[in-house]
Enzyme design. Structure first.
Site, PDB file in Angstrom:
ATOM      1  N   CYS A 280      10.598  -0.629   4.399  1.00 32.18           N
ATOM      2  CA  CYS A 280       9.235  -0.992   4.803  1.00 32.18           C
ATOM      3  C   CYS A 280       8.954  -0.610   6.244  1.00 32.18           C
ATOM      4  CB  CYS A 280       9.056  -2.491   4.637  1.00 32.18           C
ATOM      5  SG  CYS A 280      10.286  -3.401   5.554  1.00 32.18           S
ATOM      6  N   GLU A 378       1.554   4.759   1.902  1.00 37.53           N
ATOM      7  CA  GLU A 378       3.010   4.579   2.082  1.00 37.53           C
ATOM      8  C   GLU A 378       3.767   5.528   1.163  1.00 37.53           C
ATOM      9  OE1 GLU A 378       4.588   0.719   0.913  1.00 37.53           O
ATOM     10  OE2 GLU A 378       5.857   0.712   2.681  1.00 37.53           O
TER      11      GLU A 378
HETATM   12  N1  LIG Z   1       7.790  -6.231   4.824  1.00 40.65           N
HETATM   13  C1  LIG Z   1       9.031  -6.245   4.357  1.00 40.65           C
HETATM   14  O1  LIG Z   1       9.921  -6.943   4.880  1.00 40.65           O
HETATM   15  C2  LIG Z   1       9.375  -5.411   3.155  1.00 40.65           C
HETATM   16  C3  LIG Z   1      10.720  -5.282   2.815  1.00 40.65           C
HETATM   17  C4  LIG Z   1      11.047  -4.506   1.694  1.00 40.65           C
HETATM   18  C5  LIG Z   1      10.049  -3.883   0.932  1.00 40.65           C
HETATM   19  N2  LIG Z   1       8.753  -4.037   1.303  1.00 40.65           N
HETATM   20  C6  LIG Z   1       7.715  -3.358   0.541  1.00 40.65           C
HETATM   21  O2  LIG Z   1       7.976  -3.465  -0.866  1.00 40.65           O
HETATM   22  C7  LIG Z   1       7.523  -2.284  -1.532  1.00 40.65           C
HETATM   23  C8  LIG Z   1       8.658  -1.679  -2.341  1.00 40.65           C
HETATM   24  O3  LIG Z   1       9.298  -2.675  -3.102  1.00 40.65           O
HETATM   25  P1  LIG Z   1       8.939  -2.860  -4.648  1.00 40.65           P
HETATM   26  O4  LIG Z   1       8.617  -1.560  -5.282  1.00 40.65           O
HETATM   27  O5  LIG Z   1       9.992  -3.726  -5.248  1.00 40.65           O
HETATM   28  O6  LIG Z   1       7.581  -3.699  -4.532  1.00 40.65           O
HETATM   29  P2  LIG Z   1       6.791  -4.414  -5.718  1.00 40.65           P
HETATM   30  O7  LIG Z   1       5.706  -5.158  -5.064  1.00 40.65           O
HETATM   31  O8  LIG Z   1       6.471  -3.482  -6.806  1.00 40.65           O
HETATM   32  O9  LIG Z   1       7.857  -5.469  -6.346  1.00 40.65           O
HETATM   33  C9  LIG Z   1       8.410  -6.471  -5.521  1.00 40.65           C
HETATM   34  C10 LIG Z   1       8.786  -7.664  -6.394  1.00 40.65           C
HETATM   35  O10 LIG Z   1       7.603  -8.166  -6.972  1.00 40.65           O
HETATM   36  C11 LIG Z   1       7.742  -8.250  -8.386  1.00 40.65           C
HETATM   37  N3  LIG Z   1       6.431  -8.024  -8.977  1.00 40.65           N
HETATM   38  C12 LIG Z   1       5.850  -6.854  -9.321  1.00 40.65           C
HETATM   39  N4  LIG Z   1       4.616  -7.076  -9.842  1.00 40.65           N
HETATM   40  C13 LIG Z   1       4.427  -8.428  -9.813  1.00 40.65           C
HETATM   41  C14 LIG Z   1       3.375  -9.292 -10.221  1.00 40.65           C
HETATM   42  N5  LIG Z   1       2.237  -8.817 -10.744  1.00 40.65           N
HETATM   43  N6  LIG Z   1       3.527 -10.628 -10.045  1.00 40.65           N
HETATM   44  C15 LIG Z   1       4.672 -11.122  -9.505  1.00 40.65           C
HETATM   45  N7  LIG Z   1       5.704 -10.364  -9.096  1.00 40.65           N
HETATM   46  C16 LIG Z   1       5.574  -9.027  -9.266  1.00 40.65           C
HETATM   47  C17 LIG Z   1       8.776  -7.209  -8.727  1.00 40.65           C
HETATM   48  O11 LIG Z   1       9.404  -7.529  -9.961  1.00 40.65           O
HETATM   49  C18 LIG Z   1       9.726  -7.320  -7.548  1.00 40.65           C
HETATM   50  O12 LIG Z   1      10.629  -8.381  -7.769  1.00 40.65           O
HETATM   51  C19 LIG Z   1       7.049  -1.346  -0.446  1.00 40.65           C
HETATM   52  O13 LIG Z   1       5.648  -1.448  -0.296  1.00 40.65           O
HETATM   53  C20 LIG Z   1       7.739  -1.880   0.813  1.00 40.65           C
HETATM   54  O14 LIG Z   1       7.031  -1.553   1.990  1.00 40.65           O
HETATM   55  C21 LIG Z   1       8.387  -4.778   2.400  1.00 40.65           C
HETATM   56  O1  LIG Z   2      12.488  -2.636   3.813  1.00 46.22           O
HETATM   57  C1  LIG Z   2      12.357  -3.509   4.638  1.00 46.22           C
HETATM   58  C2  LIG Z   2      13.541  -4.206   5.213  1.00 46.22           C
HETATM   59  O2  LIG Z   2      13.073  -5.341   5.883  1.00 46.22           O
HETATM   60  C3  LIG Z   2      14.328  -3.244   5.998  1.00 46.22           C
HETATM   61  S1  LIG Z   2      15.213  -3.842   7.361  1.00 46.22           S
HETATM   62  O3  LIG Z   2      15.045  -5.306   7.482  1.00 46.22           O
HETATM   63  O4  LIG Z   2      14.698  -3.130   8.524  1.00 46.22           O
HETATM   64  O5  LIG Z   2      16.640  -3.484   7.108  1.00 46.22           O
END
Ligand SMILES: NC(=O)c1ccc[n+]([C@@H]2O[C@H](COP(=O)([O-])OP(=O)(O)OC[C@H]3O[C@@H](n4cnc5c(N)ncnc54)[C@H](O)[C@@H]3O)[C@@H](O)[C@H]2O)c1
Ligand SMILES: O=C[C@H](O)CS(=O)(=O)O
Length: 475
Positions: A280, A378
Site C-alpha cells: 500500500c 493504484e
Molecule cells: N493501508 C494499509 O495499511 C494497507 C495495507 C495492505 C493493503 N492495503 C490495500 O489493500 C488492497 C490490496 O489488498 P486486497 O486485494 O486484499 O484488498 P481487498 O479490499 O480486495 O480485500 C481485503 C479484504 O477484504 C475482504 N473483502 C473483499 N470484499 C469484501 C466485501 N465486500 N465485504 C467484506 N470484506 C471484503 C477480502 O476477502 C480481504 O480479506 C490495496 O488497495 C492496498 O493498497 C492497504
Molecule cells: O501494504 C501495506 C503494508 O502496510 C506494508 S508495510 O507496513 O509498509 O510493510
C-alpha cells in the site's frame, strides 16, 4: 504443513465446502480451507463475547505474558511461517522471513504498550467532586485483512486489541489463509484462552454482513482496498461501530535537483519493488526535476533490468509472482495505456511465462504524463512511471492531486527543501531520503481516502480503547 480448519472458541472446525489456495508462482493448488459463512461468523462472535469478560479482567501483566509466549513461538517457527507465506502469497523467502519478524515485533511492542494504558484525574470545579478518567477495552473487535502481508496486517490489529483487553474475530484474505491459521495455532499453544482469537476463513460478504449487523461487535478494523473500505464503512453505520481503516494508496516519489541520485534510485527501488510492487506504500509515480530526469531514469532502468524475477524460493530472487491473473492484467493495462499515450518503455514491460506463474517483468516508463492511468489508479505491481517537473511547486501540486494520502517520498540533500516539501505533502507517511519508512514504533496510516486511524506505536492501541470519566461526589 497447511492448517485447513477454522479456529473458533479454541476448536478447529470443518465446513462442507472448502476454498482452494493457489501458489501464485506455479498456479498449483497447495491446499484448501473451510468456506465459512453466516453460521461460523455468528459462532465466532458468540465465542469472542463469552471470552471478553475474563480476558478484559486480566491484568495488563497477565495479557503481556501470554502475548510474549505467542511471540516466542512465532520466533521459534519463523522459517516455517515464512515458507507457508511464500507458498501462498509468493513473496521471496527472505522478504517473507522479514515480514514474520515485522509482524512479531508488533506483538512484542503491544505486549509492553498494554501496560501503559494510563488514566488521569482532572481538577474538579467543586471541592466535593473528583473527576477520574479511565481507558477501557472497546470489547469484541472484527478484523478483515488483505493478502499482501498475510502476517503483519493481522498482528498489527490482533496485538493491540488483545493488549487493550479486547477479543477478536478475524477473516484473513481467501488468497492467503494459511499464515493466519498458523498464527492462531501458535496463539493456542501459547495459552491464549479460547474465544480470545477466532479465525473464520471463507467468502467475505456473508461473514462481514453477520459481523456488521451484530451489535456485540463494537469495532471493525479493516485493511484493504478503498473500494471495500467504503462498503464496510457504510455497513458499520447501522450499529455505530468504531472504525479503523487502512486503505489504498498512490504514493508519489519526488526527486529534486538537489537529490543524491544514487540514493534516490535505491530509494525508488526499495519503495517501488518490495513485494513485487504489491504494498500500500509502494511508489506509484515518480516525479524528477527535468534537469536530472534522463540520468535518474537511465540509472533506475539499469538497476531494474538486473532485478531477478522468479519463484520466491529461488536464490537471489527480488521479484516474485503477483497474486493472481487479474493483478498481471491490471499492470499490463497500465503499461499499454501509458505507451499508447506517449510513454517510453525503458525496461521490462512484458508478462513472463515462468513456471506458468503470475510473473511480470519489473518495468520503467519515462515521458509519462498525468493523463495516463498509472498516474491516478493504484497499480499494485512492479511498474515505475517517471515524469519530469520544472518547479518544486509543480511537483507538490501534482503529488497532492489524488484522493489518496497514505505514503509519499522525497529525495533531496537540501534540508530547507526537505522540510518545505514534507510539510506541504498531504500524506500520513513521508519517506525523506528513505524508501522504507514503515516501523512498528510509528503511527502507520493515511489522510483522505487512504483511511481512518493509525496502527503501530503508542497511537495504535488508542483505537481499541474507550475513554470514560467518573465524577465522584464526596459527602
Ligand atoms: N493501508 C494499509 O495499511 C494497507 C495495507 C495492505 C493493503 N492495503 C490495500 O489493500 C488492497 C490490496 O489488498 P486486497 O486485494 O486484499 O484488498 P481487498 O479490499 O480486495 O480485500 C481485503 C479484504 O477484504 C475482504 N473483502 C473483499 N470484499 C469484501 C466485501 N465486500 N465485504 C467484506 N470484506 C471484503 C477480502 O476477502 C480481504 O480479506 C490495496 O488497495 C492496498 O493498497 C492497504
Ligand atoms: O501494504 C501495506 C503494508 O502496510 C506494508 S508495510 O507496513 O509498509 O510493510
Amino acid at each position: 504443513m497447511f492448517p485447513n480448519k477454522l479456529y473458533i472458541n479454541g476448536e478447529w472446525l470443518d465446513t462442507q465446502e472448502m476454498i482452494q489456495v493457489i501458489n501464485p508462482a506455479t498456479k498449483n493448488v497447495i491446499g484448501s480451507t473451510p468456506n465459512g459463512g453466516e453460521i461460523e461468523a455468528k459462532l465466532s462472535v458468540d465465542a469472542a463475547y463469552t471470552a471478553l469478560k475474563e480476558w478484559s479482567k486480566k491484568t495488563a501483566d497477565e495479557r503481556s505474558r501470554l502475548l510474549l509466549a505467542w511471540h516466542r513461538l512465532i520466533e521459534e517457527h519463523r522459517d516455517e511461517l515464512a515458507e507457508i507465506m511464500t507458498m501462498e502469497q509468493g513473496k521471496p523467502f527472505a522478504e517473507a522471513k522479514g515480514e514474520i519478524d515485522y509482524a512479531n515485533n508488533y506483538i512484542a511492542w503491544f505486549a509492553e504498550e498494554g501496560k501503559r494504558i494510563y488514566g488521569e484525574t482532572i481538577p474538579a470545579s467543586s471541592p466535593t467532586k473528583r473527576i477520574i478518567v479511565k481507558r477501557q477495552p472497546v470489547g469484541v473487535v472484527a478484523a478483515i485483512t488483505p493478502w499482501n502481508f498475510p502476517a503483519a496486517m493481522i498482528t498489527r490489529k490482533v496485538a493491540p486489541a488483545l493488549a487493550a483487553g479486547c477479543t477478536i474475530v478475524l477473516k484473513p484474505s481467501e488468497e492467503t489463509p494459511f499464515t493466519a491459521l498458523k498464527l492462531a495455532e501458535f496463539s493456542q499453544q501459547a495459552g491464549i484462552p479460547k474465544g480470545v482469537i477466532n479465525v473464520v476463513t471463507g467468502a467475505p460478504e456473508p461473514i462481514a454482513t453477520v459481523w456488521l449487523r451484530d451489535d456485540r461487535v463494537r469495532k471493525l478494523t479493516f485493511t484493504g482496498s478503498t473500494r471495500v473500505g467504503k462498503i464496510l464503512m457504510r455497513g458499520a453505520a447501522d450499529t455505530v461501530k468504531k472504525l479503523s481503516l487502512e486503505l489504498g494508496g498512490h504514493a508519489p516519489l519526488i526527486v529534486t535537483a538537489n537529490a543524491n541520485i544514487d540514493k534516490a534510485v535505491e530509494g525508488a527501488i526499495s519503495s517501488k519493488f518490495r513485494n513485487a510492487g504489491q504494498t500500500c506504500v509502494c511508489t506509484n509515480r515518480i516525479y524528477v526535476d527535468e534537469s536530472i530526469a534522463d540520468e535518474f531514469s537511465n540509472r533506475l532502468a539499469e538497476r531494474v533490468a538486473n532485478l531477478k524475477v522468479g519463484n520466491g524460493f529461488e536464490e537471489n530472487v527480488s521479484i516474485g509472482p503477483l497474486i493472481n491473473d487479474r493483478a498481471v492484467q491490471k499492470v499490463m493495462e497500465h503499461i499499454e495505456d501509458a505507451v499508447k499515450k506517449g510513454a517510453n518503455l525503458l525496461a521490462g514491460g512484458n508478462p513472463l511465462e515462468k513456471e506458468s506463474g503470475y510473473f511480470i517483468e519489473p518495468t520503467v516508463l519515462t515521458n509519462v504524463t498525468d493523463d495516463m492511468t498509472c498516474m491516478y489508479e493504484e497499480t499494485f505491481g512492479p511498474l515505475a512511471p517517471v515524469s519530469s517537473f520544472k518547479t518544486i511547486e509543480e511537483a507538490i501540486e501534482r503529488a497532492n492531486n489524488t484522493p489518496y494520502g497514505l505514503a509519499a517520498y522525497v529525495f533531496t540533500e537540501n534540508i530547507n527543501e526537505a522540510v518545505d516539501i514534507s510539510e506541504a505533502l498531504d500524506y500520513g507517511i513521508i519517506g525523506l531520503n528513505d524508501g522504507s519508512p514503515s516501523a512498528v514504533q510509528a503511527p502507520f496510516g493515511g489522510f483522505k481516502e487512504s483511511g481512518l486511524g493509525r496502527e503501530g506505536g503508542h497511537f495504535g492501541i488508542e483505537d481499541y480503547l474507550e475513554v470514560k470519566y467518573i465524577s465522584l461526589r464526596l459527602n
